[in-house]
Design a protein around this motif. Structure first.
Motif, short mmCIF file in Angstrom:
data_model
loop_
_atom_site.label_atom_id
_atom_site.label_comp_id
_atom_site.label_asym_id
_atom_site.label_seq_id
_atom_site.Cartn_x
_atom_site.Cartn_y
_atom_site.Cartn_z
N SER A 233 0.87 -1.18 0.00
CA SER A 233 0.00 0.00 0.00
C SER A 233 0.90 1.22 0.00
O SER A 233 1.69 1.42 0.94
CB SER A 233 -0.92 0.00 1.23
OG SER A 233 -1.83 -1.08 1.16
N ALA A 234 0.83 2.02 -1.06
CA ALA A 234 1.74 3.15 -1.21
C ALA A 234 0.98 4.38 -1.68
O ALA A 234 0.19 4.31 -2.63
CB ALA A 234 2.85 2.81 -2.20
N THR A 235 1.22 5.50 -1.05
CA THR A 235 0.57 6.75 -1.42
C THR A 235 1.52 7.73 -2.08
O THR A 235 1.12 8.80 -2.51
CB THR A 235 -0.05 7.42 -0.18
OG1 THR A 235 0.98 7.61 0.81
CG2 THR A 235 -1.16 6.55 0.41
N SER A 238 7.93 7.70 -3.57
CA SER A 238 9.05 7.21 -2.77
C SER A 238 8.74 5.86 -2.16
O SER A 238 9.62 4.99 -2.09
CB SER A 238 9.40 8.22 -1.67
OG SER A 238 8.33 8.38 -0.76
N GLN A 239 7.50 5.64 -1.75
CA GLN A 239 7.10 4.33 -1.21
C GLN A 239 7.10 3.28 -2.30
O GLN A 239 7.49 2.13 -2.06
CB GLN A 239 5.73 4.43 -0.55
CG GLN A 239 5.71 5.21 0.74
CD GLN A 239 4.31 5.34 1.32
OE1 GLN A 239 3.34 5.54 0.58
NE2 GLN A 239 4.20 5.22 2.63
N ALA A 243 9.48 -0.02 -2.31
CA ALA A 243 8.94 -1.38 -2.43
C ALA A 243 9.69 -2.18 -3.48
O ALA A 243 10.05 -3.34 -3.26
CB ALA A 243 7.45 -1.32 -2.74
N LEU A 244 9.92 -1.58 -4.66
CA LEU A 244 10.63 -2.29 -5.72
C LEU A 244 12.08 -2.58 -5.33
O LEU A 244 12.59 -3.66 -5.60
CB LEU A 244 10.60 -1.46 -7.01
CG LEU A 244 9.25 -1.36 -7.72
CD1 LEU A 244 9.39 -0.59 -9.03
CD2 LEU A 244 8.65 -2.73 -7.98
N LEU A 245 12.73 -1.63 -4.69
CA LEU A 245 14.10 -1.87 -4.24
C LEU A 245 14.16 -2.98 -3.20
O LEU A 245 15.07 -3.82 -3.23
CB LEU A 245 14.70 -0.58 -3.66
CG LEU A 245 15.07 0.51 -4.66
CD1 LEU A 245 15.54 1.76 -3.94
CD2 LEU A 245 16.13 0.02 -5.63
N ASP A 246 13.18 -3.03 -2.31
CA ASP A 246 13.15 -4.09 -1.31
C ASP A 246 12.97 -5.45 -1.95
O ASP A 246 13.56 -6.46 -1.52
CB ASP A 246 12.04 -3.83 -0.29
CG ASP A 246 12.38 -2.69 0.67
OD1 ASP A 246 13.57 -2.31 0.72
OD2 ASP A 246 11.46 -2.19 1.35
N VAL A 257 7.37 -1.59 3.84
CA VAL A 257 6.27 -1.39 2.89
C VAL A 257 5.74 -2.70 2.30
O VAL A 257 4.62 -2.72 1.76
CB VAL A 257 6.69 -0.44 1.75
CG1 VAL A 257 6.85 0.97 2.27
CG2 VAL A 257 7.96 -0.93 1.07
N LEU A 258 6.53 -3.78 2.38
CA LEU A 258 6.06 -5.08 1.88
C LEU A 258 5.32 -5.82 3.00
O LEU A 258 5.85 -5.98 4.10
CB LEU A 258 7.24 -5.95 1.42
CG LEU A 258 8.01 -5.51 0.18
CD1 LEU A 258 9.18 -6.45 -0.07
CD2 LEU A 258 7.10 -5.45 -1.04
#
Length: 302
Positions: A233-235, A238-239, A243-246, A257-258
Motif C-alpha cells: 500500500s503506497a501513497t 518514494s514508497q 517497495a521495488l528496491l526491497d 512497505v512489503l
C-alpha cells in the motif's frame, strides 16, 4: 530396463515459446534415450494445447507412460488447466520468464528426463481459479499494468525493430512508478476480511519468483500446500520505489512497505473490473476465488 522399454514419453511442446528450441530439444532427447519411445505433439495456434491434450489422453496409459511439457510459463499454465490433476507431469522451460523452472530448480533437460524416467513423482501445490491453473502468480496493480501497456503499445513494435524488445518492460516499469492510480481490494482469507487501500500491487503466488526472476517471498515453496500473499500500500512515489528496491535487493522481511501472509484459500473482490496478470497472460477480473490444489511432479533430490 524393461519398464523403460514399455514406457512411452508423450511430449507436448510449444514451438513458438521463447527462442523456439523445442524441436532441437526433442531431437536431442530421441538421440540420448534411444531405448525410450518418444511421441511428440506440437501446438499450432493459440490455445491449441487443449486439442493436443485430448489427443494424448486418448492413447495415454496412466500406469506406465510419462508426460513432459516444453514451453513457457503461459504454456505450462494452459496445459495443466486441461491435464488431469491425478496424472503426474514433468516440465522443461523454453520460454522467456521461466519462473516455475527457476523456483523448482530445473537446470537442464537431461536432469528433467532422468527424473522423469528414474524417480517417483512428488506432490506440489498449484493454484486454481475459475479460468484454470496458476503455476506462478496472479498479480494486480503494477505488474499487470506493465504487461498490459507493453502488449498494447506501438512502442513495443519499435523496440522489437531495434532488437531491444526486452527493454520494453523496463521502459513501462519506470513509467508505472510515475502512475499515481491506486487500487483497493477486499481480501477474505484465514477467516478474516481485509480491506486493502492504496494498493501499488498485490501478488498471490504459490511460487518463489515472478517477473522473470524477482523474488516474491523468500520462503515461498511450490512443495508447500499454501499460497503467499504479498502486497504494498503506497501513497507516494518514494514508497513505490522503496517497495521495488526491497523486492530486487531481497529485503522482504526487513521492509516497512512489503506486507505478507499465507493462506490455503483466498476470495478476492475488486470495486470494478481490473486487469490481472496470470502467469504472463492478461485477464480482466472483479471477483474470484483462489484455492490450493495438489498436483504431481517428477522432482529429483534437491
Amino acid at each position: 530396463m524393461k519398464t523403460i522399454r514399455e514406457m512411452i514419453v508423450y511430449i507436448l511442446a510449444n514451438p513458438q515459446a521463447g527462442n523456439g528450441q523445442a524441436f532441437a530439444i526433442i531431437k536431442d532427447i530421441r538421440k540420448t534415450y534411444p531405448q525410450v519411445r518418444i511421441e511428440s505433439y506440437m501446438t499450432r495456434k493459440k490455445n491449441d494445447e487443449y486439442t493436443q491434450i485430448e489427443a494424448i489422453l486418448s492413447v495415454f496409459r496412466k500406469n506406465c507412460d510419462r508426460f513432459l511439457i516444453l514451453g513457457g510459463d503461459g504454456t505450462l499454465s494452459k496445459v495443466l488447466s486441461a491435464w488431469p490433476k491425478d496424472i503426474a507431469f514433468a516440465y522443461y522451460p523454453t520460454g522467456s520468464g521461466n519462473d516455475f523452472a527457476r523456483a523448482i530448480g530445473i537446470s537442464s533437460w537431461q536432469q528433467v528426463m532422468n527424473n522423469l524416467l528414474e524417480t517417483q513423482f512428488v506432490p506440489v501445490c498449484l493454484l486454481t481459479i475459475s479460468s484454470g491453473v496458476v503455476v506462478n502468480s496472479l498479480d494486480i496493480g503494477y505488474p499487470a499494468r506493465i504487461i498490459a501497456h507493453s502488449e498494447n503499445s506501438a512502442i513495443k513494435r519499435w523496440f522489437n525493430q531495434l532488437k531491444i524488445g526486452k527493454l520494453i518492460y523496463i521502459f513501462f516499469g519506470v513509467l508505472g512508478l510515475l502512475n499515481s492510480s491506486q487500487l483497493s481490494a477486499l481480501v477474505e482469507a484465514n477467516d478474516q476480511v481485509m480491506e486493502l487501500e492504496h494498493l501499488f500491487f498485490l501478488s498471490i503466488a504459490n511460487n518463489t519468483y515472478f517477473g522473470g526472476g524477482i523474488m516474491i517471498w523468500p520462503e515461498a515453496r511450490i512443495t508447500q500446500f499454501q499460497m503467499d500473499l504479498v502486497y504494498v500500500s503506497a501513497t507516494s512515489i518514494s514508497q513505490r520505489i522503496r517497495a521495488l528496491l526491497d523486492l530486487i535487493l531481497k529485503r522482504h522481511k526487513s521492509s516497512s512497505v512489503l506486507h505478507h501472509m499465507t493462506a490455503e484459500r483466498v476470495h478476492l473482490r475488486l470495486p470494478h473490473k481490473t486487469v490481472a496478470q496470470v502467469d504472463g497472460e492478461l485477464q480482466v477480473i472483479d471477483e474470484l476465488t483462489i484455492t490450493c490444489q495438489t498436483r504431481y511432479y517428477y522432482l529429483g533430490e534437491e
